[in-house]
Write a protein that holds these residues in place. Structure first.
Motif, short mmCIF file in Angstrom:
data_model
loop_
_atom_site.label_atom_id
_atom_site.label_comp_id
_atom_site.label_asym_id
_atom_site.label_seq_id
_atom_site.Cartn_x
_atom_site.Cartn_y
_atom_site.Cartn_z
N LYS A 167 0.81 -1.22 0.00
CA LYS A 167 0.00 0.00 0.00
C LYS A 167 0.84 1.27 0.00
O LYS A 167 0.36 2.34 -0.33
N SER B 57 -8.20 -1.08 2.98
CA SER B 57 -8.70 -0.97 1.61
C SER B 57 -7.53 -1.23 0.66
O SER B 57 -6.39 -0.83 0.93
N ASN C 113 -5.97 -0.20 -1.89
CA ASN C 113 -5.47 0.87 -2.75
C ASN C 113 -4.11 1.34 -2.23
O ASN C 113 -3.78 1.11 -1.07
N SER D 159 -10.31 4.12 -2.82
CA SER D 159 -10.51 2.70 -2.49
C SER D 159 -11.13 1.96 -3.67
O SER D 159 -11.99 2.51 -4.36
#
Ligand code: TXA
Ligand code: MG
Length: 319
Positions: free
Chosen positions: A52, A143, A145, A151
């Motif tokens: 991430k 999430s 992303n 997201s």
């Protein structure tokens, strides 16, 4: 490399085994897609942060199969938190509770609390149950992303966001578009009354009705929540709120608003639920079309509309 996988009972079983051996599995939930890893495995969790690009002191939500798992991860659970779990789990609600010794610093970002959620998506629930069956205790999943970005609400969006950061053996389970489309409501249950840290589909009124207590809303600066930083939920395009769109701009607005000439309509929702469900994909499509500006007309009203405005205001912050 191809990480995308359609879901059969067999794929879910092998995904649970992959999690157990330290691999990452992105999976659908009713809110948004999560990037899952074994919440008891520090190396797996470190890989989530790396994929991430997220700072290590931001805590992760542990996803569990049912209310029964609460006592494993948390202690001193107040009555009102149990009422919330009974009323809204499985569902788009995360409870922040005092942590047990199972919730280690690498999950909580060093805080004395842990975030827990039982997601309502059948694939998410099946994955957690299979993971429990092979000895797993909970799936850490932010999430799916990159830090600060929008997201993902589809498996394809997860692939676009994260494929370059995944490794052989990792998986993305495809469960279709997320039904809610906004991240879960987060309620801090460590004080005498519930404190709402992030707005979502479970509204303050629903929290009050369930608990019989007044729900405060807060973003105390001491709590690390990426959603409270200046720029978050942001596409590459500039998001401008509540202005008249110019030719060449993208437009997200309720369906009764017409599209001016030369403006590219990205979403025209006819209900507040549809607004939430389509919002992130619409922001994402602005980038796919190479737009430099997206104009968004914010929805009015309480509840889910307030949660949408919260995300929009963050996505409109300058980077
Ligand atoms: O709907 C959702 O909640 C999705 C799906 C995948 O479950 N997950 C999600 O995770 O949105 P994430 O990491 O992107 O956002 C979780 C938020 C973060 O802002 C984090 O700081 C906050 O929850 N959080 C997690 N544990 C916390 C804790 N112990 N205290 C305060 N905030 C916490
Ligand atoms: Mg997030």
């Amino acid at each position: 490399m191809n990480f995308l996988s359609i879901c059969t009972t067999e794929t879910i079983k092998s995904a649970a085994l992959a999690l157990k051996s330290g691999e990452l599995v992105a999976f659908p939930t009713e809110t948004v897609y999560g990037l899952g890893g074994d919440a008891s495995n520090p190396e797996a969790v470190a890989r989530i942060y790396a994929a991430k690009g997220r700072p290590a002191d931001h805590p992760l939500i542990v996803h569990i199969a049912s209310l029964d798992g609460m006592g494993q991860w948390a202690r001193d659970i107040p009555e009102y938190a149990i009422a919330l779990a009974r009323d809204f789990w499985p569902g788009p609600l995360t409870l922040v509770l005092k942590r047990s010794e199972l919730a280690q610093d690498f999950i909580t970002g060093g805080q004395e609390t842990v975030g827990l959620r039982v997601p309502a998506h059948p694939i998410a629930l099946a994955l957690i149950k299979e993971f429990n069956a092979v000895g797993g205790k909970g799936i850490a999943a932010p999430s799916a992303n990159r830090f600060g970005a929008v997201s993902p609400t589809t498996a394809q969006a997860v692939e676009e966001e994260l494929a370059p950061y995944l490794l052989e053996g990792d998986l993305i389970l495809d469960g279709g578009p997320s039904l809610v489309g906004l991240e879960s409501t987060i309620v801090d249950c460590t004080g005498p009354t519930p404190m709402i840290l992030r707005l979502g589909a479970i509204t303050p009124l629903m929290v009050e009705e369930s608990t019989g207590l007044v729900a405060l809303e807060s973003n105390p600066t001491g709590i690390k929540a990426p959603g409270t930083l200046d720029s978050h939920y942001s596409p590459k395009a500039e998001v401008i709120l509540d202005v008249i769109a110019e030719p060449g701009d993208g437009l997200i607005a309720p369906d009764q608003i017409p599209t001016p000439n030369g403006v590219i309509r990205l979403s025209a929702p006819s209900s507040i639920e549809q607004y939430a469900r389509e919002l992130y994909q619409a922001l994402r499509s602005a980038d796919q079309r190479g737009l430099s500006v997206v104009v968004v007309l914010q929805p009015g009203g309480d509840g889910l509309a307030a949660a949408i405005r919260d995300r929009l205001q963050r996505s409109a912050q300058k980077k």
